[in-house]
Design an enzyme around this catalytic site. Sequence first.
Site, PDB file in Angstrom:
ATOM      1  N   SER A  66       1.393  -9.838  -1.285  1.00  0.00           N
ATOM      2  CA  SER A  66       1.072  -8.413  -1.142  1.00  0.00           C
ATOM      3  C   SER A  66       1.341  -7.862   0.254  1.00  0.00           C
ATOM      4  O   SER A  66       1.589  -6.673   0.407  1.00  0.00           O
ATOM      5  CB  SER A  66      -0.382  -8.160  -1.532  1.00  0.00           C
ATOM      6  OG  SER A  66      -1.250  -8.988  -0.785  1.00  0.00           O
TER       7      SER A  66
ATOM      8  N   LYS B 135       0.802  -1.232   0.000  1.00  0.00           N
ATOM      9  CA  LYS B 135       0.000   0.000   0.000  1.00  0.00           C
ATOM     10  C   LYS B 135       0.835   1.283   0.000  1.00  0.00           C
ATOM     11  O   LYS B 135       0.469   2.278  -0.617  1.00  0.00           O
ATOM     12  CB  LYS B 135      -0.956   0.004   1.190  1.00  0.00           C
ATOM     13  CG  LYS B 135      -2.115  -0.962   1.000  1.00  0.00           C
ATOM     14  CD  LYS B 135      -3.255  -0.665   1.954  1.00  0.00           C
ATOM     15  CE  LYS B 135      -4.535  -1.349   1.495  1.00  0.00           C
ATOM     16  NZ  LYS B 135      -4.474  -2.818   1.607  1.00  0.00           N
TER      17      LYS B 135
ATOM     18  N   GLU C 216     -10.165   7.425   3.380  1.00  0.00           N
ATOM     19  CA  GLU C 216     -11.126   6.579   4.089  1.00  0.00           C
ATOM     20  C   GLU C 216     -10.500   5.205   4.201  1.00  0.00           C
ATOM     21  O   GLU C 216      -9.645   4.824   3.403  1.00  0.00           O
ATOM     22  CB  GLU C 216     -12.458   6.560   3.353  1.00  0.00           C
ATOM     23  CG  GLU C 216     -12.688   5.415   2.424  1.00  0.00           C
ATOM     24  CD  GLU C 216     -11.791   5.423   1.205  1.00  0.00           C
ATOM     25  OE1 GLU C 216     -11.286   4.327   0.894  1.00  0.00           O
ATOM     26  OE2 GLU C 216     -11.587   6.478   0.574  1.00  0.00           O
TER      27      GLU C 216
HETATM   28  C1  LIG Z   1      -5.287  -3.770   0.887  1.00  0.00           C
HETATM   29  C2  LIG Z   1      -4.649  -5.080   0.635  1.00  0.00           C
HETATM   30  C3  LIG Z   1      -4.981  -5.873  -0.494  1.00  0.00           C
HETATM   31  C4  LIG Z   1      -6.084  -5.527  -1.456  1.00  0.00           C
HETATM   32  O1  LIG Z   1      -5.893  -4.382  -2.231  1.00  0.00           O
HETATM   33  P1  LIG Z   1      -5.509  -4.403  -3.778  1.00  0.00           P
HETATM   34  O2  LIG Z   1      -5.777  -3.010  -4.204  1.00  0.00           O
HETATM   35  O3  LIG Z   1      -6.405  -5.401  -4.471  1.00  0.00           O
HETATM   36  O4  LIG Z   1      -4.091  -4.800  -3.882  1.00  0.00           O
HETATM   37  C5  LIG Z   1      -4.276  -7.054  -0.703  1.00  0.00           C
HETATM   38  N1  LIG Z   1      -3.309  -7.458   0.147  1.00  0.00           N
HETATM   39  C6  LIG Z   1      -2.966  -6.728   1.236  1.00  0.00           C
HETATM   40  C7  LIG Z   1      -1.897  -7.258   2.133  1.00  0.00           C
HETATM   41  C8  LIG Z   1      -3.614  -5.527   1.511  1.00  0.00           C
HETATM   42  O5  LIG Z   1      -3.268  -4.815   2.604  1.00  0.00           O
END
Ligand SMILES: *Cc1c(COP(=O)(O)O)cnc(C)c1O
Length: 409
Positions: A377, A86, A108
């Site tokens: 992610s 993020k 938000e």
């Molecule tokens: C917020 C989040 C997501 C989902 O958001 P995308 O915009 O689809 O990437 C996925 N994995 C993690 C660890 C997150 O914090």
Amino acid sequence: MERPGYYGRFGGMFIPEILVATLQELQAAFEAVKRDPSFWKMYQSLMATYSCRPTPLTYSENLTRHFNAPHFYIKREDLNHTGAHKLNNVMGQGLVVQRMGKRRVIAETGAGQHGVATATMAAKFGFECMIYMGEVDVARQRPNVFWMEQLGATVVPVKDGSRTLKDAINEALRDWATNMDTTHYVLGTVCGPHPFPEMVAYFQSIIGKEAKAQILSEVGRLPSRVYACVGGGSNALGIFQGFLYDSEVELVGVEAAGEGLKSGKHASRLASEDASVGVAQGYKTYFLQDDDGQMRETHSVAAGLDYIGVSPILAAYHEEGRVRFEAATNDEVLEATRLTMKKEGIIPALESAHALACTFREASQMSSDDVILVNLSGRGDKDIFTIADALGDESWKRFIGKKAEAYSA
Ligand SMILES: *Cc1c(COP(=O)(O)O)cnc(C)c1O
């Protein structure tokens, strides 16, 4: 792209008249940034010194041996500052805000991860920061609220409607319309009105640029498949952009199947037949909505994938057939989380474990020559309550019960 901000028949800018000038101002600032050859270097250097970039690429030897094929490579966004991808987007927007000469940012947040990332960026850049959050989510996400406040942000509990994410979005838009001269709205994913999808995708492309260079230098060839989980779609588009024009690389987006696609309790827009095209929250895409256009309840064990819409850019790749969409159930995700912890010593975020679950399911179709790349992610520390609860550890449950009580007090 026929019209600016459109991807096939998706995207656009469906906003109140009062915000048009602000979005045009943002678009002009973003265009200037893209044209400036020094900007990307400055962004990269900020991310290198503040946010552990480039994040490593890990060869997962034990998973590879466990499944007997293919070769698993994991892109480690869990090692990025604040524990997920993020911050790539948020720091990029911070640089744009600085150029526009604004001093206040708002956002938000539902689960709180984007709120923490935004509060972090605001502290680093010296911006005033206000985070809108549904009252229900404020109670559910006490640890994140605590950190946002410690980082200097004001967290505003929103008491309207269902007191969750969509009500927080409405309140943030109201703030923006009132304070647009001084304020930037930091959108957290590749959704919303133009130019947000394009701008967020631009900053997240750092994942794919790095991953492509890393896999070519380490393995000497491209992967046969790239997997990523899809909530709004920003980490997926981030890594996919490294391989979009390599037609031999299959791109796979994995959504939340929750309790199963047939149960109706899921958050799958593109892999299920349950979503339809509509306009909401400033853009056109597939939404999980009923016949009257009312948004449905979504469900996933991973809060970050629990969203009614999906990136218009991904919706277009879905229709063109460039990205294949699959979904993983809560049960598959918990099993994948367990296996990844035991085999690799990595605690994946429940969101990221959706991508892993899909690769594990499909591993048997692949050969030992295949190389696959999975975008991890984020890290799973934030999911400790959910994971312990799902794994049914009674002693942990008692401990967590006390903690949870303390947090919600
Ligand atoms: C917020 C989040 C997501 C989902 O958001 P995308 O915009 O689809 O990437 C996925 N994995 C993690 C660890 C997150 O914090």
